[in-house]
Design an enzyme around this catalytic site. Structure first.
Site, PDB file in Angstrom:
ATOM      1  N   ASP A 142       0.577  -1.275  -0.107  1.00 53.44           N
ATOM      2  CA  ASP A 142       0.050   0.031  -0.036  1.00 53.44           C
ATOM      3  C   ASP A 142       1.000   1.119   0.031  1.00 53.44           C
ATOM      4  O   ASP A 142       1.804   1.116   0.736  1.00 53.44           O
ATOM      5  CB  ASP A 142      -0.863   0.106   1.430  1.00 53.44           C
ATOM      6  N   ASP A 154     -15.013  -4.510  -1.964  1.00 59.27           N
ATOM      7  CA  ASP A 154     -14.577  -4.409  -0.631  1.00 59.27           C
ATOM      8  C   ASP A 154     -16.013  -4.566   0.144  1.00 59.27           C
ATOM      9  O   ASP A 154     -16.831  -3.817  -0.046  1.00 59.27           O
ATOM     10  CB  ASP A 154     -13.818  -3.098  -0.054  1.00 59.27           C
TER      11      ASP A 154
END
Length: 246
Positions: free
Chosen positions: A8, A130
């Site tokens: 990330d 998600d």
């Protein structure tokens, strides 16, 4: 099942968020290129990269880092975060990503994203959903960097693309992301049962090799792991069964 390490990026640095909360950020000293090299030595053949600035703001804040990673020609890059139109997808593929990950647009612009599968090819796109489980256990999709909760179920969201050539689906249980509490194995077992032709990527909660074996048994094609790998919580020898080049 293939293990895909995750990286990330926020402002060019490696970080991890807890359950997608930008105020619950852990920063790591690891250089992105050095971390890519480490995962290559482990035997990985893919790296999942999330542009957190893009996911939150829709900006291309980490393009230069992503281009540098792609130029290494060490791993195939799967990159997501803020890819909300065809131009952004093309830009990411032109930077050297092997696969672009589409998130919110797969909910808000269904017809357009269907056309991208034909334009760019299903092997070069993954749809990322998600989810948070509602009170009845139904996975409901979140959007815009997990800040907005929709009422669309994961099953309906995937169903919108079932006949459009979709191949790769990345599903993250938001409640488990970055928490090292174990993955939602039943979620992926149900997903593989409902859509067995899709290549399901499981993300969120992985803490040890037992979790990887459980996801493999559930039918996941790949498992995405960030924190457990960057913090070296799993001995490399226990990862070898899931790394093609180990």
């Amino acid at each position: 099942m293939r293990l895909i390490p995750a990286m990330d990026l926020r402002a060019g640095r490696c970080v991890r968020l807890l359950q997608g909360d930008f105020d619950a950020e852990t920063r790591y000293d690891a250089d992105p290129r050095a971390l890519l090299g480490k995962y290559r030595r482990f035997g990985a053949d893919w790296l999942h990269v999330v542009d957190l600035d893009g996911a939150r703001d829709g900006t291309a804040g980490n393009d230069s880092v992503i281009a540098e990673l792609a130029a290494e020609n060490a791993l195939n890059l799967q990159v997501g975060g803020g890819l909300r139109d065809a131009a952004a997808v093309k830009r990411m593929l032109d930077l050297g990503a092997a696969r672009a990950v589409i998130g919110s647009a797969a909910i808000t612009h269904v017809e357009e994203v269907r056309s991208w599968l034909g334009r760019f090819g299903p092997e070069h796109l993954a749809l990322a959903f998600d989810v948070r489980l509602d009170r009845t256990g139904v996975p409901r999709v979140t959007t815009h960097g997990w800040r907005e909760q929709s009422q669309i179920s994961l099953w309906d969201a995937v169903g919108n693309f079932a006949v459009a050539g979709l191949m790769h689906v990345l599903c993250t249980d938001v409640s488990r992301d970055g928490a090292l509490c174990g993955p939602n194995v039943e979620l992926y077992r149900n997903a593989a049962r409902r859509y067995p032709r899709l290549q399901w990527q499981a993300s969120g909660g992985i803490r040890d090799s037992r979790d990887l074996h459980a996801l493999a048994d559930a039918g996941a094609a790949a498992a995405i792991s960030g924190r457990a790998l960057i913090e070296e919580l799993i001995p490399p020898r226990e990862l070898q069964a899931f790394l093609p080049n180990a």
